[in-house]
Design a protein around this motif. Structure first.
Motif, PDB file in Angstrom:
ATOM      1  N   LYS A   2       0.868  -1.051   0.039  1.00  0.00           N
ATOM      2  CA  LYS A   2       0.629  -0.293   0.233  1.00  0.00           C
ATOM      3  C   LYS A   2       0.804   0.763  -0.102  1.00  0.00           C
ATOM      4  O   LYS A   2       2.000   1.548   0.891  1.00  0.00           O
ATOM      5  N   ALA A   7      -4.055   4.821  -0.577  1.00  0.00           N
ATOM      6  CA  ALA A   7      -4.919   3.759   0.514  1.00  0.00           C
ATOM      7  C   ALA A   7      -6.195   5.077   0.353  1.00  0.00           C
ATOM      8  O   ALA A   7      -6.444   5.597  -0.265  1.00  0.00           O
ATOM      9  N   SER A   8      -7.156   4.477   1.737  1.00  0.00           N
ATOM     10  CA  SER A   8      -7.889   6.192   1.520  1.00  0.00           C
ATOM     11  C   SER A   8      -8.583   6.590   1.818  1.00  0.00           C
ATOM     12  O   SER A   8      -7.810   7.074   2.029  1.00  0.00           O
ATOM     13  N   ALA A   9      -9.676   7.287   1.543  1.00  0.00           N
ATOM     14  CA  ALA A   9     -10.376   8.148   1.317  1.00  0.00           C
ATOM     15  C   ALA A   9     -10.387   8.948   2.559  1.00  0.00           C
ATOM     16  O   ALA A   9      -9.740   9.502   3.417  1.00  0.00           O
TER      17      ALA A   9
END
Length: 104
Positions: A2, A7-9
């Motif tokens: 990652k 990465a996520s919001a």
């Protein structure tokens, strides 16, 4: 693997908030001045306590590796001899044991 791009919001939002509030370390000028004064006092005290220290070090500067090793051996021997003498001075001689009679 990652990365920040993947990465996520939520992670990006938290990272952005962190960058907004994070400030680089800034040294307090009053603290820096206090440290400078303390160092100066320490140097002055050392100079008054050992006035000839710098002169002695400059006069006895070894010029070769062999001289340095010889000085280190002398210092080590002197320390060892002093420790032996201190140990001997503090040691008490035990009283002589009574003679044992042999049966027979």
């Amino acid at each position: 693997m990652k990365t920040r791009e993947m990465a996520s919001a939520g992670f990006r939002r938290v990272l952005a908030l962190h960058h907004e509030v994070w400030q680089p370390f800034q040294q307090d000028p009053a603290l820096a001045a206090a440290v400078g004064r303390q160092e100066q006092v320490r140097l002055d005290l050392a100079a008054r306590t050992f006035p000839d220290a710098e002169e002695d070090q400059q006069d006895e500067t070894p010029t070769s590796l062999e001289e340095i090793r010889a000085q280190q051996r002398q210092a080590s021997d002197a320390t060892r001899i002093a420790a032996i003498l201190r140990a001997r001075a503090g040691r008490t001689v035990p009283p002589a044991a009574p003679a044992l009679r042999q049966a027979g």
